[in-house]
Write a protein that holds these residues in place. Structure first.
Motif, PDB file in Angstrom:
ATOM      1  N   THR A 169      -7.087   3.930   1.823  1.00 63.83           N
ATOM      2  CA  THR A 169      -7.293   3.372   3.165  1.00 63.83           C
ATOM      3  C   THR A 169      -8.083   4.301   4.081  1.00 63.83           C
ATOM      4  O   THR A 169      -8.462   3.895   5.178  1.00 63.83           O
ATOM      5  CB  THR A 169      -5.951   3.018   3.839  1.00 63.83           C
ATOM      6  OG1 THR A 169      -5.092   4.173   3.848  1.00 63.83           O
ATOM      7  CG2 THR A 169      -5.265   1.875   3.117  1.00 63.83           C
ATOM      8  N   THR A 226       0.854  -1.191   0.000  1.00 62.85           N
ATOM      9  CA  THR A 226       0.000   0.000   0.000  1.00 62.85           C
ATOM     10  C   THR A 226       0.892   1.245   0.000  1.00 62.85           C
ATOM     11  O   THR A 226       1.998   1.236   0.546  1.00 62.85           O
ATOM     12  CB  THR A 226      -0.939   0.035   1.226  1.00 62.85           C
ATOM     13  OG1 THR A 226      -0.195   0.300   2.419  1.00 62.85           O
ATOM     14  CG2 THR A 226      -1.687  -1.282   1.376  1.00 62.85           C
ATOM     15  N   LEU A 244       2.706  -9.789   7.420  1.00 59.38           N
ATOM     16  CA  LEU A 244       2.233  -8.410   7.484  1.00 59.38           C
ATOM     17  C   LEU A 244       3.407  -7.569   7.947  1.00 59.38           C
ATOM     18  O   LEU A 244       4.046  -7.887   8.952  1.00 59.38           O
ATOM     19  CB  LEU A 244       1.088  -8.275   8.495  1.00 59.38           C
ATOM     20  CG  LEU A 244      -0.115  -9.206   8.332  1.00 59.38           C
ATOM     21  CD1 LEU A 244      -1.040  -9.073   9.544  1.00 59.38           C
ATOM     22  CD2 LEU A 244      -0.863  -8.890   7.045  1.00 59.38           C
ATOM     23  N   ILE A 266      -6.730  -6.190   6.362  1.00 58.95           N
ATOM     24  CA  ILE A 266      -6.220  -7.471   6.859  1.00 58.95           C
ATOM     25  C   ILE A 266      -7.377  -8.427   7.144  1.00 58.95           C
ATOM     26  O   ILE A 266      -7.351  -9.602   6.766  1.00 58.95           O
ATOM     27  CB  ILE A 266      -5.377  -7.264   8.137  1.00 58.95           C
ATOM     28  CG1 ILE A 266      -4.107  -6.478   7.823  1.00 58.95           C
ATOM     29  CG2 ILE A 266      -5.023  -8.609   8.780  1.00 58.95           C
ATOM     30  CD1 ILE A 266      -3.401  -5.949   9.058  1.00 58.95           C
ATOM     31  N   TRP A 323       4.427  -3.585   8.760  1.00 57.79           N
ATOM     32  CA  TRP A 323       3.937  -2.221   8.964  1.00 57.79           C
ATOM     33  C   TRP A 323       5.073  -1.205   8.876  1.00 57.79           C
ATOM     34  O   TRP A 323       6.142  -1.410   9.470  1.00 57.79           O
ATOM     35  CB  TRP A 323       3.303  -2.074  10.339  1.00 57.79           C
ATOM     36  CG  TRP A 323       2.110  -2.925  10.608  1.00 57.79           C
ATOM     37  CD1 TRP A 323       2.098  -4.248  10.977  1.00 57.79           C
ATOM     38  CD2 TRP A 323       0.737  -2.510  10.551  1.00 57.79           C
ATOM     39  NE1 TRP A 323       0.813  -4.670  11.150  1.00 57.79           N
ATOM     40  CE2 TRP A 323      -0.051  -3.635  10.908  1.00 57.79           C
ATOM     41  CE3 TRP A 323       0.117  -1.297  10.260  1.00 57.79           C
ATOM     42  CZ2 TRP A 323      -1.447  -3.583  10.959  1.00 57.79           C
ATOM     43  CZ3 TRP A 323      -1.271  -1.247  10.321  1.00 57.79           C
ATOM     44  CH2 TRP A 323      -2.032  -2.369  10.658  1.00 57.79           C
ATOM     45  N   SER A 360      -0.275   1.203  15.618  1.00 55.42           N
ATOM     46  CA  SER A 360       0.130   0.137  14.690  1.00 55.42           C
ATOM     47  C   SER A 360       1.149  -0.791  15.355  1.00 55.42           C
ATOM     48  O   SER A 360       1.149  -2.005  15.097  1.00 55.42           O
ATOM     49  CB  SER A 360       0.684   0.724  13.388  1.00 55.42           C
ATOM     50  OG  SER A 360       1.925   1.363  13.580  1.00 55.42           O
ATOM     51  N   HIS A 366      -6.106  -0.180   7.214  1.00 52.98           N
ATOM     52  CA  HIS A 366      -5.225  -1.338   7.076  1.00 52.98           C
ATOM     53  C   HIS A 366      -5.750  -2.526   7.886  1.00 52.98           C
ATOM     54  O   HIS A 366      -5.671  -3.681   7.448  1.00 52.98           O
ATOM     55  CB  HIS A 366      -3.809  -0.977   7.527  1.00 52.98           C
ATOM     56  CG  HIS A 366      -3.045  -0.199   6.513  1.00 52.98           C
ATOM     57  ND1 HIS A 366      -2.361   0.960   6.817  1.00 52.98           N
ATOM     58  CD2 HIS A 366      -2.847  -0.392   5.188  1.00 52.98           C
ATOM     59  CE1 HIS A 366      -1.769   1.421   5.723  1.00 52.98           C
ATOM     60  NE2 HIS A 366      -2.049   0.616   4.730  1.00 52.98           N
ATOM     61  N   SER A 398       0.246  -4.753  15.809  1.00 49.20           N
ATOM     62  CA  SER A 398       1.119  -5.799  15.280  1.00 49.20           C
ATOM     63  C   SER A 398       1.326  -6.898  16.312  1.00 49.20           C
ATOM     64  O   SER A 398       1.265  -8.095  15.991  1.00 49.20           O
ATOM     65  CB  SER A 398       2.471  -5.203  14.866  1.00 49.20           C
ATOM     66  OG  SER A 398       3.320  -6.203  14.354  1.00 49.20           O
ATOM     67  N   SER A 440       3.305 -10.814  11.902  1.00 49.30           N
ATOM     68  CA  SER A 440       3.317  -9.363  11.722  1.00 49.30           C
ATOM     69  C   SER A 440       4.614  -8.769  12.274  1.00 49.30           C
ATOM     70  O   SER A 440       5.094  -9.186  13.331  1.00 49.30           O
ATOM     71  CB  SER A 440       2.114  -8.729  12.445  1.00 49.30           C
ATOM     72  OG  SER A 440       2.076  -7.337  12.253  1.00 49.30           O
ATOM     73  N   TYR A 477       2.458  -5.403   2.691  1.00 49.48           N
ATOM     74  CA  TYR A 477       3.189  -4.276   3.263  1.00 49.48           C
ATOM     75  C   TYR A 477       2.204  -3.137   3.526  1.00 49.48           C
ATOM     76  O   TYR A 477       1.627  -2.571   2.591  1.00 49.48           O
ATOM     77  CB  TYR A 477       4.288  -3.809   2.312  1.00 49.48           C
ATOM     78  CG  TYR A 477       5.532  -4.658   2.335  1.00 49.48           C
ATOM     79  CD1 TYR A 477       6.556  -4.409   3.253  1.00 49.48           C
ATOM     80  CD2 TYR A 477       5.706  -5.711   1.441  1.00 49.48           C
ATOM     81  CE1 TYR A 477       7.715  -5.175   3.273  1.00 49.48           C
ATOM     82  CE2 TYR A 477       6.854  -6.487   1.452  1.00 49.48           C
ATOM     83  CZ  TYR A 477       7.854  -6.212   2.372  1.00 49.48           C
ATOM     84  OH  TYR A 477       8.999  -6.979   2.390  1.00 49.48           O
ATOM     85  N   LEU A 478       2.025  -2.811   4.791  1.00 53.57           N
ATOM     86  CA  LEU A 478       1.065  -1.790   5.222  1.00 53.57           C
ATOM     87  C   LEU A 478       1.817  -0.474   5.365  1.00 53.57           C
ATOM     88  O   LEU A 478       2.221  -0.061   6.457  1.00 53.57           O
ATOM     89  CB  LEU A 478       0.413  -2.248   6.530  1.00 53.57           C
ATOM     90  CG  LEU A 478      -0.216  -3.650   6.387  1.00 53.57           C
ATOM     91  CD1 LEU A 478      -0.230  -4.386   7.705  1.00 53.57           C
ATOM     92  CD2 LEU A 478      -1.593  -3.579   5.782  1.00 53.57           C
ATOM     93  N   ASN A 479       2.002   0.185   4.233  1.00 52.99           N
ATOM     94  CA  ASN A 479       2.924   1.315   4.145  1.00 52.99           C
ATOM     95  C   ASN A 479       2.238   2.668   3.972  1.00 52.99           C
ATOM     96  O   ASN A 479       2.826   3.701   4.286  1.00 52.99           O
ATOM     97  CB  ASN A 479       3.890   1.055   2.971  1.00 52.99           C
ATOM     98  CG  ASN A 479       4.782   2.236   2.676  1.00 52.99           C
ATOM     99  OD1 ASN A 479       5.697   2.550   3.438  1.00 52.99           O
ATOM    100  ND2 ASN A 479       4.514   2.917   1.569  1.00 52.99           N
TER     101      ASN A 479
END
Length: 340
Positions: free
Chosen positions: A65, A8, A167, A151, A169, A201, A147, A205, A219, A89-91
């Motif tokens: 998001t 992302t 996952l 998931i 972050w 976050s 995010h 995680s 994660s 990848y939660l970017n």
């Protein structure tokens, strides 16, 4: 079998740098999906990646998001395209309307606080948050809850028998416990929503590992260091370009004394790239993996314990599950009048 990787916020900065590094390592063995809010910029990023790696498999996905309807639609599209997802990848992240204390900044330049000031933004940086069409705080929705919902929706392709999925972050050194409150998880009453969302976050995680490691889903959290990206430049939108140019030698000088000044997106993506190659079972769920760069420009990754505890992470997880239920109900009610 090709690994399926979704990133992302992949159209610029650290996200795009990660994609370039992944393809440079193995452009034939990946199915890469750039999940972005702005499809025009995403297309430009895809074209740049294919110029360097013409045989690579690079797909685009529209994902905002901050919009829960967009998250649900994007998740359905992912499940339609792929029967498995190896890395998520939660970017994606925002820091809207940053308020910069110029006086505190220049005072800090000539004090012992200079390194920590640049590394965390503490004492010089606040934000003015907004509210999304879903009635959520904008930073909370974009950086964390969108995010989380993604998931949850993608569990069928993330959690499968015999599969290990990841996952990862993109957090921040600005993630501070002092900015976060369980009684105000959306940070409606504070002035540091970015810091709050990043600490959340970190907590989330840990909770995700508690609930899903036994199912093969792991994660991890990274900190990219102090990187010059659009988010960084946005802190001082009226700052003349020549002043940024004048400050760069100062930043390079500071890097001789601290390893957190990664400065470039390529360097900032170091921990993201490093985690791609690690066995998740060997990683510490309470550690944040930091992208670091030596004064001579050598990149490496180092784990550092996060300021989190299991009780708070579980309490946050339960609150997010409850909020998810409420959001889904609201979205369902919106759709009923439209279809009638």
């Amino acid at each position: 079998m090709n690994k399926v990787v979704l990133v992302t916020g992949a159209n610029s900065g650290i996200g795009l740098a990660l994609c370039e590094r992944l393809l440079s390592q193995d452009s034939e063995g990946l199915q890469l999906c750039l999940a972005c809010r702005n499809l025009q910029r995403a297309q430009a990023a895809r074209s740049a990646l294919l110029t360097s790696h013409p045989t690579a498999q690079v797909a685009l996905l529209h994902l905002d998001t901050s919009s829960m309807a967009s998250v649900l639609t994007a998740a359905q599209e992912v499940k339609r395209r792929y029967n498995r997802l190896d890395y998520l990848y939660l970017n994606a992240g925002i820091m809207p309307n940053p308020q910069f204390d110029v006086k505190a900044f220049f005072k800090g330049l000539f004090s012992s606080r200079i390194v920590s000031m640049f590394a965390t933004g503490e004492g010089i940086l606040t934000q003015q948050d907004g509210v999304t069409s879903d009635g959520l705080q904008q930073v909370f929705a974009t950086n964390l809850f969108g995010h989380f919902l993604l998931i949850r929706e993608l569990e069928p392709v993330l959690v499968q028998a015999g599969q290990t999925s990841r996952l990862i972050w993109t957090s921040s050194s600005n993630a501070r416990r002092s900015a976060f409150s369980l009684e105000d998880v959306q940070h409606q009453r504070g002035s540091e929503p970015y810091s709050s969302s990043k600490h959340a976050s970190d907590l989330l995680s840990l909770a995700l590992n508690t609930h899903h490691n036994s199912q093969g889903l792991y994660s991890s959290v990274i900190c990219p260091g102090f990187v010059m990206t659009n988010l960084t430049f946005g802190i001082l939108p009226s700052f003349p370009a020549f002043l940024w140019t004048l400050l760069m030698p100062v930043f390079w000088l500071i890097r001789m004394f601290t390893n957190t000044f990664t400065l470039t997106p390529y360097n900032g993506a170091e921990a993201l790239f490093w985690l791609f190659k690690q066995k998740p079972e060997s990683l510490d769920p309470r550690a944040k993996y930091h992208s670091l760069t030596s004064g001579l420009g050598n990149n490496y990754t180092q784990p550092r314990k996060m300021d989190i505890d299991l009780g708070t992470s579980e309490a946050l997880y339960e609150k997010l599950l409850q909020l998810e239920s409420e959001v889904r109900q609201k979205l369902k009610q919106k759709r009923i009048p439209e279809s009638s």
